[in-house]
Write a protein that holds these residues in place. Structure first.
Motif, PDB file in Angstrom:
ATOM      1  N   ILE A  84       0.871  -1.185   0.000  1.00 30.73           N
ATOM      2  CA  ILE A  84       0.000   0.000   0.000  1.00 30.73           C
ATOM      3  C   ILE A  84       0.900   1.225   0.000  1.00 30.73           C
ATOM      4  N   ASP A  85       0.858   1.980  -1.085  1.00 32.58           N
ATOM      5  CA  ASP A  85       1.776   3.098  -1.223  1.00 32.58           C
ATOM      6  C   ASP A  85       1.280   4.317  -0.439  1.00 32.58           C
ATOM      7  N   GLN A  86       2.202   5.169  -0.042  1.00 34.84           N
ATOM      8  CA  GLN A  86       1.821   6.337   0.751  1.00 34.84           C
ATOM      9  C   GLN A  86       0.925   7.293  -0.029  1.00 34.84           C
ATOM     10  N   SER A  87       0.979   7.198  -1.359  1.00 37.38           N
ATOM     11  CA  SER A  87       0.140   8.102  -2.151  1.00 37.38           C
ATOM     12  C   SER A  87      -1.355   7.904  -1.857  1.00 37.38           C
ATOM     13  N   ARG A  88      -1.693   6.717  -1.371  1.00 37.87           N
ATOM     14  CA  ARG A  88      -3.100   6.460  -1.041  1.00 37.87           C
ATOM     15  C   ARG A  88      -3.595   7.314   0.116  1.00 37.87           C
ATOM     16  N   VAL A  89      -2.677   7.638   1.025  1.00 38.83           N
ATOM     17  CA  VAL A  89      -3.118   8.306   2.251  1.00 38.83           C
ATOM     18  C   VAL A  89      -2.624   9.742   2.364  1.00 38.83           C
ATOM     19  N   VAL A  90      -1.745  10.114   1.429  1.00 33.35           N
ATOM     20  CA  VAL A  90      -1.032  11.370   1.619  1.00 33.35           C
ATOM     21  C   VAL A  90      -2.003  12.556   1.679  1.00 33.35           C
ATOM     22  N   ASP A  91      -3.126  12.453   0.950  1.00 38.92           N
ATOM     23  CA  ASP A  91      -4.063  13.572   0.934  1.00 38.92           C
ATOM     24  C   ASP A  91      -4.884  13.682   2.205  1.00 38.92           C
ATOM     25  N   THR A  92      -4.921  12.587   2.939  1.00 34.99           N
ATOM     26  CA  THR A  92      -5.768  12.612   4.127  1.00 34.99           C
ATOM     27  C   THR A  92      -5.077  13.245   5.331  1.00 34.99           C
ATOM     28  N   VAL A  93      -3.790  13.437   5.245  1.00 33.74           N
ATOM     29  CA  VAL A  93      -3.114  13.980   6.429  1.00 33.74           C
ATOM     30  C   VAL A  93      -2.944  15.490   6.296  1.00 33.74           C
ATOM     31  N   SER A  94      -3.022  16.154   7.430  1.00 33.29           N
ATOM     32  CA  SER A  94      -2.755  17.593   7.411  1.00 33.29           C
ATOM     33  C   SER A  94      -2.072  17.957   8.721  1.00 33.29           C
ATOM     34  N   VAL A  95      -1.184  18.908   8.643  1.00 38.23           N
ATOM     35  CA  VAL A  95      -0.460  19.343   9.836  1.00 38.23           C
ATOM     36  C   VAL A  95      -0.849  20.788  10.100  1.00 38.23           C
ATOM     37  N   THR A  96      -1.388  21.055  11.261  1.00 36.54           N
ATOM     38  CA  THR A  96      -1.829  22.413  11.564  1.00 36.54           C
ATOM     39  C   THR A  96      -0.746  23.188  12.312  1.00 36.54           C
ATOM     40  N   GLU A  97      -0.905  24.490  12.362  1.00 41.98           N
ATOM     41  CA  GLU A  97       0.020  25.357  13.094  1.00 41.98           C
ATOM     42  C   GLU A  97       0.050  24.958  14.565  1.00 41.98           C
ATOM     43  N   ASP A  98      -1.109  24.582  15.085  1.00 45.39           N
ATOM     44  CA  ASP A  98      -1.201  24.150  16.483  1.00 45.39           C
ATOM     45  C   ASP A  98      -0.338  22.923  16.743  1.00 45.39           C
ATOM     46  N   ASP A  99      -0.420  21.955  15.798  1.00 48.62           N
ATOM     47  CA  ASP A  99       0.385  20.742  15.941  1.00 48.62           C
ATOM     48  C   ASP A  99       1.858  21.104  16.041  1.00 48.62           C
ATOM     49  N   ILE A 100       2.258  22.023  15.141  1.00 45.31           N
ATOM     50  CA  ILE A 100       3.680  22.411  15.110  1.00 45.31           C
ATOM     51  C   ILE A 100       4.082  23.055  16.428  1.00 45.31           C
ATOM     52  N   GLN A 101       3.251  23.969  16.889  1.00 45.90           N
ATOM     53  CA  GLN A 101       3.542  24.669  18.144  1.00 45.90           C
ATOM     54  C   GLN A 101       3.656  23.666  19.297  1.00 45.90           C
ATOM     55  N   THR A 102       2.713  22.727  19.360  1.00 49.07           N
ATOM     56  CA  THR A 102       2.721  21.750  20.438  1.00 49.07           C
ATOM     57  C   THR A 102       3.995  20.909  20.397  1.00 49.07           C
ATOM     58  N   TYR A 103       4.333  20.482  19.193  1.00 51.01           N
ATOM     59  CA  TYR A 103       5.533  19.649  19.049  1.00 51.01           C
ATOM     60  C   TYR A 103       6.761  20.415  19.499  1.00 51.01           C
ATOM     61  N   TYR A 104       6.827  21.699  19.084  1.00 50.89           N
ATOM     62  CA  TYR A 104       7.955  22.557  19.453  1.00 50.89           C
ATOM     63  C   TYR A 104       8.044  22.699  20.976  1.00 50.89           C
ATOM     64  N   ASP A 105       6.885  22.919  21.602  1.00 53.82           N
ATOM     65  CA  ASP A 105       6.877  23.101  23.055  1.00 53.82           C
ATOM     66  C   ASP A 105       7.246  21.826  23.797  1.00 53.82           C
ATOM     67  N   ASN A 106       6.835  20.701  23.242  1.00 57.87           N
ATOM     68  CA  ASN A 106       7.037  19.440  23.970  1.00 57.87           C
ATOM     69  C   ASN A 106       8.427  18.845  23.791  1.00 57.87           C
ATOM     70  N   ASN A 107       9.148  19.300  22.770  1.00 60.06           N
ATOM     71  CA  ASN A 107      10.458  18.705  22.514  1.00 60.06           C
ATOM     72  C   ASN A 107      11.581  19.738  22.504  1.00 60.06           C
ATOM     73  N   PRO A 108      11.730  20.467  23.590  1.00 61.82           N
ATOM     74  CA  PRO A 108      12.740  21.542  23.574  1.00 61.82           C
ATOM     75  C   PRO A 108      14.156  21.026  23.276  1.00 61.82           C
ATOM     76  N   ASP A 109      14.449  19.815  23.728  1.00 59.65           N
ATOM     77  CA  ASP A 109      15.808  19.290  23.541  1.00 59.65           C
ATOM     78  C   ASP A 109      16.165  19.115  22.066  1.00 59.65           C
ATOM     79  N   ALA A 110      15.152  18.846  21.257  1.00 59.74           N
ATOM     80  CA  ALA A 110      15.413  18.571  19.849  1.00 59.74           C
ATOM     81  C   ALA A 110      15.885  19.824  19.115  1.00 59.74           C
TER      82      ALA A 110
END
Lengths: 620, 216
Positions: free
Chosen positions: A195-221
């Protein structure tokens, strides 16, 4: 009190005490009774026995020496002292454990046995004979006394007797070997649905909130590591050599010296007749000599008389050889001969030789002009080498006294170089040298405005450096890493969506839907893989190792999947073929040897580990 | 205060009363000391003799390509150690080596099991005993006595650092008996106990074959 003892002295108690004392002394010896109270400083206690500070320090010292001697350019600043101390401590504790264990079990080695061992060790022998002097001096080199060495040898020997016993007695049953061989040569038939990723690629979306949360939760990175901007001076033999004057006289001298060396490389072609010493040697010799005088051919006589069969076949010819090849007597005679001349009999340990010089080959004599550049470079480097050590100690003095590099640079005529952003991991040369980087980050250099020491980073290249600016580690701003986070999150969501999809498919398949129907719904096709071996890399390592982890199908197929970011692969395992063991006696016996050696090592590891678990170990 | 004569008289008196027993005491002590030393000396000689025989055995057993003569040496010396030096640790280790030889070179696992039973009765507690017991179970398994082998393993009690070895062997035996479910459990236990130097790469292979997930 005293009165009590006096009156008791006549009684039985005193006698018992005397007897006990005498017994104690004879059983444990004076040493043990005194050493028991000696109070030497210790670093650890193993089952109540001390590991002394002295022994620890000496072992650390020996370990340092060993590591230094393994380096291309020994440099103490590269040693990791903590690691060394840790390693030494562990190994001393292990040693103490094993020694006690051997003694507890009753493994012994008498003084005479130890003598026997020592006298048979080749490193203590001179010309095949044990030498007391060689022994004492080698032992001293190891930093031990003779008594101590004997004890260490005794301990090691007994430990080895146990280890060898455990390891060499291990075995595996023929049945286990057959099983492992079967497993190793097993093949499997399966089919895959990708099952190739092209099947699902359109269904995913990354929001600004997701990015902010990830940034806040992983300061070490998003930490940027600590860096320093540095300046440094390099003193090198190479650079010094470029500015060294080489006089024509020196060149001429060196040229002549070279020529005389070449002269020694002259080669001479000899032929000989060998008469082995023995009863008739003299007679034979005279016979050959008189035939030679009568003009008979040397080659023919060699074929007839020579006891050196190899050269005799070739008419006595030995080919060209330089000095140092033949025995001295032979060589002297050969180099005294004129071309074509035959020597008087020469005696060596092989017998008597009659030698003829057939040809002389001189080494090529290069012209002065041809050699000039090479010689000049050689002389310059030698001079620069001497200059280098002088200048290095001068540089060390000045760089130590000055809180800058400007003065040392002027004084020694060196150029200041700079580079920015050296992290604790180092960087390109010369900062690939760990010792140098460690000094840059030392308190004195980082905060104290000092230069580093002068460090020889490679042979003939010394560096002194200082920190221009120190950038402490910091966290990168969100804007600088937004894209990076977005990519990470996207990939993660794609992988999740893929596995979601895969799990759905697996559920349908396990639920009994026909594989073809499922595939058709997805608009993709199954691909068949037959007779795939355990270590195959097609269709992919990941798929193969998953296919080999799946349970065997009783009937039909078993299904599972494996996934990544690019695609999820559904695997339908159809059949498992046991590898054939028949006719593979040699691989069976070699796998048996391998398994048995391995199980020996495993058993000994467990043995040592068990001792450690049961021991009382204190580290001071 | 006593006068000099009186003192001498006291000493003489004391000697009369105690002299014999004192001499006897000292004599006894000396006899004990020398006896003890002679016994120790004898003991040391015995050990030394056993040790050098054992060393011979090791040399024969660790040869890359053992000859018939080496096989003979192993049999003969192990036997001698067991008969003449049964009280030394060398006898136990010698028997271990003999057992390995009996399984691998002679193909006689029953004989090996007998040897190992003797070694087990002689081995001191501690790692050696655990080791001998595991080998005994292995030999019994090879001699097609799987139940006896399992019993041997189970009698061990606490297996400490040998747990991984014990559990893996248990798994092998159960699997051979066709008891897949319990074999799986045993392999799982082996995998949990195994870490670092005691981990076996073959265990992973077996687990994969039994379809045991790696994180189990």
């Amino acid at each position: 009190m005293l009165q009590d003892i006096r009156s008791n002295a006549q009684g039985t108690i005193a006698k018992i005490i005397v007897v006990l004392l005498v017994l104690g002394l004879s059983m444990f010896g004076m040493d043990a009774m005194i050493n028991g109270f000696s109070g030497e400083p210790t670093v650890a206690t193993v089952n109540g026995k001390d590991v002394t500070e002295r022994k620890f320090q000496r072992s650390v010292q020996m370990q340092r020496q060993r590591q230094l001697s393994q380096m291309e350019t020994p440099d103490p600043s590269l040693l990791d002292e903590d690691r060394i101390r840790q390693t030494v401590m562990d190994s001393l504790i292990r040693q103490a454990l094993l020694t006690q264990d051997a003694a507890d079990q009753g493994f012994t080695l008498s003084a005479r046995d130890v003598d026997g061992l020592i006298t048979s060790m080749s490193q203590f022998q001179v010309d095949g004979q044990f030498s007391q002097e060689a022994f004492t001096s080698r032992v001293r080199q190891m930093g031990m006394g003779v008594t101590e060495f004997r004890q260490a040898l005794r301990d090691q020997y007994r430990i080895n007797q146990i280890r060898a016993g455990v390891m060499s007695s291990s075995f595996v049953t023929p049945e286990s070997a057959r099983y492992v061989l079967q497993l190793q040569s097993q093949t499997r038939n399966f089919q895959t649905l990708a099952i190739d990723q092209s099947r699902v690629v359109d269904t995913v979306s990354v929001t600004e909130d997701d990015i902010q949360t990830y940034y806040d939760n992983n300061p070490d990175a998003f930490k940027q590591p600590e860096r320093v901007d540095v300046a440094w001076l390099t003193l090198s033999v190479e650079a010094l050599a470029e500015n060294v004057e080489v006089s024509d006289d020196a060149l001429q001298d060196r040229y002549e010296q070279r020529l005389s060396e070449l002269e020694g490389q002259q080669q001479r072609r000899a032929a000989h007749i060998l008469i082995e010493s023995g009863e008739n040697a003299e007679d034979t010799l005279q016979e050959v000599q008189s035939k030679l005088e009568n003009g008979e051919d040397f080659g023919a006589l060699a074929r007839e008389y020579s006891d050196d069969p190899l050269s005799a076949e070739k008419g006595g010819d030995l080919g060209f050889a330089g000095r140092g090849v033949y025995e001295p007597a032979f060589e002297d005679a050969l180099y005294d001969l004129e071309k074509g001349e035959i020597s008087e009999p020469v005696e060596t340990r092989f017998g008597y030789h009659l030698i003829r010089l057939d040809a002389v080959r001189e080494a090529d004599k290069p012209s002065f002009d041809a050699l000039r550049p090479e010689l000049k470079k050689q002389i310059a480097r030698e001079k620069a080498g001497r200059l280098f050590s002088e200048k290095r100690s001068r540089l060390a003095d000045v760089a130590y006294a000055e809180p800058n590099l400007t003065v040392p640079a002027e004084e020694l005529g060196l150029e200041i170089q700079t580079r920015d952003g050296i992290s604790r991991e180092g960087g390109d040369a010369p900062f690939d040298h760990q010792g140098l980087v460690r000094q840059l980050y030392s308190d004195d250099v980082l905060n104290g405005d000092f230069n580093t020491e002068v460090i020889e980073v490679s042979d003939g290249r010394a560096v002194v450096a200082r920190v221009r600016e120190h950038h402490p580690g910091k966290t990168l701003a969100l804007d600088a890493v937004r894209d990076q986070i977005e990519t990470t999150l996207r990939q993660r969501e794609i992988a999740e969506a893929l596995s979601e999809e895969a799990r759905n498919v697996i559920e349908r398949l396990r639920g009994g839907e026909a594989p073809e129907t499922v595939a058709a719904d997805l608009g993709i096709e199954w691909r068949r893989h037959e007779g795939v071996g355990r270590s195959a890399s097609e269709p992919s390592r990941r798929v193969v190792s998953q296919a080999f982890r799946m349970p065997r199908p009783d009937q039909g197929q078993t299904f599972d999947w494996t996934g990544g970011q690019q695609q999820a692969v559904i695997i339908g395992l159809q059949s498992v073929q046991s590898g054939s063991v028949e006719g593979s006696e040699s691989s069976l016996s070699s796998i048996r040897r391998f398994l048995s050696a391995q199980s020996g090592q495993q058993a000994y590891a467990a043995y040592v580990e068990q001792l450690r678990e049961k021991a009382e170990i204190e580290r001071n | 205060m006593q006068s000099e004569e009186e003192q001498i008289a006291t000493i003489k008196n004391w000697w009369k009363r105690n002299g014999t027993s004192l001499l006897l005491g000292v004599g006894l002590a000396l006899a004990l000391v020398f006896g003890w030393q002679a016994w120790q000396q004898h003991q040391a000689e015995q050990m030394s003799a056993a040790g050098s025989q054992y060393q011979q055995l090791l040399t024969a057993a660790t040869k890359q390509q053992p000859t018939d003569k080496d096989a003979e040496t192993i049999r003969y010396v192990a036997e001698a150690l067991r008969n003449d030096f049964a009280d030394t640790p060398y006898a136990v280790y010698g028997t271990l080596i003999l057992a390995g030889h009996q399984v691998t070179e002679q193909g006689k696992p029953e004989a090996a099991a007998d040897s190992l039973k003797w070694a087990l009765s002689r081995a001191e507690s501690g790692p050696l005993k655990l080791l001998v017991r595991q080998r005994l179970a292995q030999a019994q398994f090879a001699a097609e006595q799987p139940d006896a082998a399992l019993a041997t393993l189970n009698e061990a009690g606490e297996t400490g650092a040998f747990t991984a070895l014990y559990a893996e062997l248990e798994g092998d035996i159960l699997r051979a008996q066709g008891n897949a479910e319990e074999a799986r459990e045993a392999y799982k236990r082996a995998s949990e106990a195994a870490s670092g130097p005691t981990a076996s790469p073959m265990l992973q292979l077996k687990m994969a074959d039994m379809a045991i997930p790696e994180d189990a």
